[in-house]
Design a protein around this motif. Sequence first.
Motif, PDB file in Angstrom:
ATOM      1  N   LEU A  11       0.805  -1.217   0.000  1.00 34.29           N
ATOM      2  CA  LEU A  11       0.000   0.000   0.000  1.00 34.29           C
ATOM      3  C   LEU A  11       0.839   1.268   0.000  1.00 34.29           C
ATOM      4  CD1 LEU A  11      -2.978  -0.817   2.413  1.00 34.29           C
ATOM      5  CD2 LEU A  11      -2.841  -1.033  -0.076  1.00 34.29           C
ATOM      6  N   VAL A  12       2.121   1.160   0.388  1.00 32.08           N
ATOM      7  CA  VAL A  12       2.964   2.348   0.412  1.00 32.08           C
ATOM      8  C   VAL A  12       3.106   2.965  -0.981  1.00 32.08           C
ATOM      9  CG1 VAL A  12       5.149   1.093   0.060  1.00 32.08           C
ATOM     10  CG2 VAL A  12       5.156   3.274   1.283  1.00 32.08           C
ATOM     11  N   PHE A  13       3.034   2.148  -2.029  1.00 26.05           N
ATOM     12  CA  PHE A  13       3.210   2.682  -3.388  1.00 26.05           C
ATOM     13  C   PHE A  13       2.007   3.534  -3.823  1.00 26.05           C
ATOM     14  CE2 PHE A  13       6.273  -0.765  -3.220  1.00 26.05           C
ATOM     15  CZ  PHE A  13       7.393  -0.156  -3.767  1.00 26.05           C
ATOM     16  N   PRO A  14       0.759   3.040  -3.704  1.00 31.33           N
ATOM     17  CA  PRO A  14      -0.357   3.950  -4.011  1.00 31.33           C
ATOM     18  C   PRO A  14      -0.426   5.138  -3.061  1.00 31.33           C
ATOM     19  CG  PRO A  14      -1.142   1.837  -3.148  1.00 31.33           C
ATOM     20  CD  PRO A  14       0.290   1.662  -3.464  1.00 31.33           C
ATOM     21  N   PHE A  15       0.030   4.955  -1.811  1.00 31.38           N
ATOM     22  CA  PHE A  15       0.051   6.081  -0.878  1.00 31.38           C
ATOM     23  C   PHE A  15       0.968   7.195  -1.379  1.00 31.38           C
ATOM     24  CE2 PHE A  15       2.390   8.209   2.547  1.00 31.38           C
ATOM     25  CZ  PHE A  15       1.352   8.906   3.143  1.00 31.38           C
TER      26      PHE A  15
ATOM     27  N   TYR B   1       1.697   7.883  -4.462  1.00 31.44           N
ATOM     28  CA  TYR B   1       1.023   8.560  -5.568  1.00 31.44           C
ATOM     29  C   TYR B   1      -0.063   9.490  -5.042  1.00 31.44           C
ATOM     30  CZ  TYR B   1       3.346   5.908  -9.235  1.00 31.44           C
ATOM     31  OH  TYR B   1       4.291   5.404 -10.088  1.00 31.44           O
ATOM     32  N   TRP B   2      -0.773   9.032  -4.005  1.00 27.35           N
ATOM     33  CA  TRP B   2      -1.813   9.869  -3.394  1.00 27.35           C
ATOM     34  C   TRP B   2      -1.190  11.123  -2.788  1.00 27.35           C
ATOM     35  CZ3 TRP B   2      -2.197  11.310   1.763  1.00 27.35           C
ATOM     36  CH2 TRP B   2      -3.354  12.000   2.116  1.00 27.35           C
ATOM     37  N   ALA B   3      -0.061  10.962  -2.086  1.00 29.99           N
ATOM     38  CA  ALA B   3       0.598  12.101  -1.443  1.00 29.99           C
ATOM     39  C   ALA B   3       1.062  13.119  -2.481  1.00 29.99           C
ATOM     40  CB  ALA B   3       1.787  11.616  -0.604  1.00 29.99           C
ATOM     41  N   TYR B   4       1.598  12.637  -3.597  1.00 24.01           N
ATOM     42  CA  TYR B   4       2.035  13.536  -4.665  1.00 24.01           C
ATOM     43  C   TYR B   4       0.836  14.272  -5.249  1.00 24.01           C
ATOM     44  CZ  TYR B   4       4.407  15.210  -8.872  1.00 24.01           C
ATOM     45  OH  TYR B   4       4.931  16.011  -9.867  1.00 24.01           O
ATOM     46  N   GLY B   5      -0.236  13.530  -5.513  1.00 17.94           N
ATOM     47  CA  GLY B   5      -1.438  14.155  -6.069  1.00 17.94           C
ATOM     48  C   GLY B   5      -2.033  15.177  -5.132  1.00 17.94           C
ATOM     49  N   ARG B   6      -2.029  14.883  -3.851  1.00 21.39           N
ATOM     50  CA  ARG B   6      -2.554  15.821  -2.849  1.00 21.39           C
ATOM     51  C   ARG B   6      -1.712  17.087  -2.812  1.00 21.39           C
ATOM     52  NH1 ARG B   6      -1.677  16.249   2.880  1.00 21.39           N
ATOM     53  NH2 ARG B   6      -3.505  17.108   3.972  1.00 21.39           N
ATOM     54  N   GLN B   7      -0.400  16.934  -2.962  1.00 20.25           N
ATOM     55  CA  GLN B   7       0.495  18.100  -2.933  1.00 20.25           C
ATOM     56  C   GLN B   7       0.248  19.033  -4.107  1.00 20.25           C
ATOM     57  OE1 GLN B   7       3.547  18.584  -0.569  1.00 20.25           O
ATOM     58  NE2 GLN B   7       2.743  20.552  -1.282  1.00 20.25           N
ATOM     59  N   TYR B   8      -0.004  18.451  -5.292  1.00 18.31           N
ATOM     60  CA  TYR B   8      -0.123  19.250  -6.505  1.00 18.31           C
ATOM     61  C   TYR B   8      -1.556  19.363  -7.027  1.00 18.31           C
ATOM     62  CZ  TYR B   8       4.964  19.246  -6.783  1.00 18.31           C
ATOM     63  OH  TYR B   8       6.301  19.431  -6.514  1.00 18.31           O
ATOM     64  N   GLY B   9      -2.531  18.873  -6.256  1.00 15.82           N
ATOM     65  CA  GLY B   9      -3.921  18.994  -6.673  1.00 15.82           C
ATOM     66  C   GLY B   9      -4.276  18.137  -7.869  1.00 15.82           C
ATOM     67  N   ILE B  10      -3.736  16.916  -7.891  1.00 14.55           N
ATOM     68  CA  ILE B  10      -3.977  15.987  -9.004  1.00 14.55           C
ATOM     69  C   ILE B  10      -4.670  14.743  -8.462  1.00 14.55           C
ATOM     70  CG2 ILE B  10      -2.880  14.632 -10.846  1.00 14.55           C
ATOM     71  CD1 ILE B  10      -0.444  16.502 -10.557  1.00 14.55           C
TER      72      ILE B  10
ATOM     73  N   THR C 200      -5.344  10.947  -7.837  1.00 12.64           N
ATOM     74  CA  THR C 200      -4.330   9.905  -7.674  1.00 12.64           C
ATOM     75  C   THR C 200      -4.108   9.105  -8.945  1.00 12.64           C
ATOM     76  OG1 THR C 200      -4.905   9.714  -5.332  1.00 12.64           O
ATOM     77  CG2 THR C 200      -3.646   7.905  -6.296  1.00 12.64           C
ATOM     78  N   HIS C 201      -5.207   8.739  -9.625  1.00 12.06           N
ATOM     79  CA  HIS C 201      -5.073   7.906 -10.821  1.00 12.06           C
ATOM     80  C   HIS C 201      -4.447   8.656 -11.995  1.00 12.06           C
ATOM     81  CE1 HIS C 201      -8.882  10.032 -11.572  1.00 12.06           C
ATOM     82  NE2 HIS C 201      -8.677   9.792 -12.858  1.00 12.06           N
ATOM     83  N   MET C 202      -4.346   9.988 -11.881  1.00 13.71           N
ATOM     84  CA  MET C 202      -3.731  10.774 -12.949  1.00 13.71           C
ATOM     85  C   MET C 202      -2.254  11.087 -12.686  1.00 13.71           C
ATOM     86  SD  MET C 202      -6.011  11.070 -15.218  1.00 13.71           S
ATOM     87  CE  MET C 202      -5.183  12.282 -16.263  1.00 13.71           C
ATOM     88  N   VAL C 203      -1.801  10.792 -11.479  1.00 14.31           N
ATOM     89  CA  VAL C 203      -0.416  11.120 -11.122  1.00 14.31           C
ATOM     90  C   VAL C 203       0.605  10.474 -12.062  1.00 14.31           C
ATOM     91  CG1 VAL C 203       1.363  10.817  -9.341  1.00 14.31           C
ATOM     92  CG2 VAL C 203      -0.922  11.619  -8.704  1.00 14.31           C
TER      93      VAL C 203
END
Length: 251
Positions: free
Chosen positions: A194-198, A200-209, A211-214
């Motif tokens: 789960l750390v891998f999708p997490f 991606y989620w953290a990156y998306g949250r940082q940049y307003g993207i 998760t599935h688009m990261v």
Amino acid sequence: MWHLVALGCLFFLGLSFLSATLLRRRCPALTEGQVVCISARVVSSVQAVMAVFSGYVITSSCNHVMKDSHWISKDYVLFGTPYMVYDIYAMYLCYWYKQKDNHKSTFSTVIDFLKKNSLITLHHLVLLLICLPITVFYRKGLGDFFLGCLFLAELSTPFISFAKILSQLKKQDTLLYKINGIIALVTFFICRILVFPFMYWAYGRQYGIDTHMVPFHIPLHCTIANVLLMAPQVYWLSQIINKAAKTMKTE
């Protein structure tokens, strides 16, 4: 830089020697093979605890997942590098003790070891020869948060090591072994899968993207690297599940 590598060599080799010496003195009934294998698992567990602590410090200190950095990220990578070399040798030594009564040549034993432990050996070599140079020389101080997340993946290691220690002591039928196995399975799934999708989620949250688009907003080689790192974890998880299933069937 090199003083950290040297310090890591002294620490992990010293810890291995100390744990083996204590086992020989306190548990004289253990065979030399058991002493070597148990001490190797002790070293592995200590390294994992240190990595998890480093990962927690890094991730909790980085408010920006890409731009923030922490000095311990690079330092612990250098300090922990000798452990990868040590662990390959320790795994081979444990294998050698299991096979020493077969009267095989050293070359045959090495080849058999590499065949049966090819994935974990390759994993360690990739970390040493590819991930280490990238982490230390080519990141330019970016992405410490994600490196910290990967350190946190080591949380399952002490439980896996403890299971191997119990196996060496012939304690596979105990309740402690079963409870530890459940904890190992859960922590492995959370911290190594789960750390891998997490991330991606953290990156998306940082940049307003979303998760599935990261994956479409980051360099392709980053996603490829994550897939290559995650693939063996999925395989090892399946091995843990299969082993747990076999244990349940024998009850």
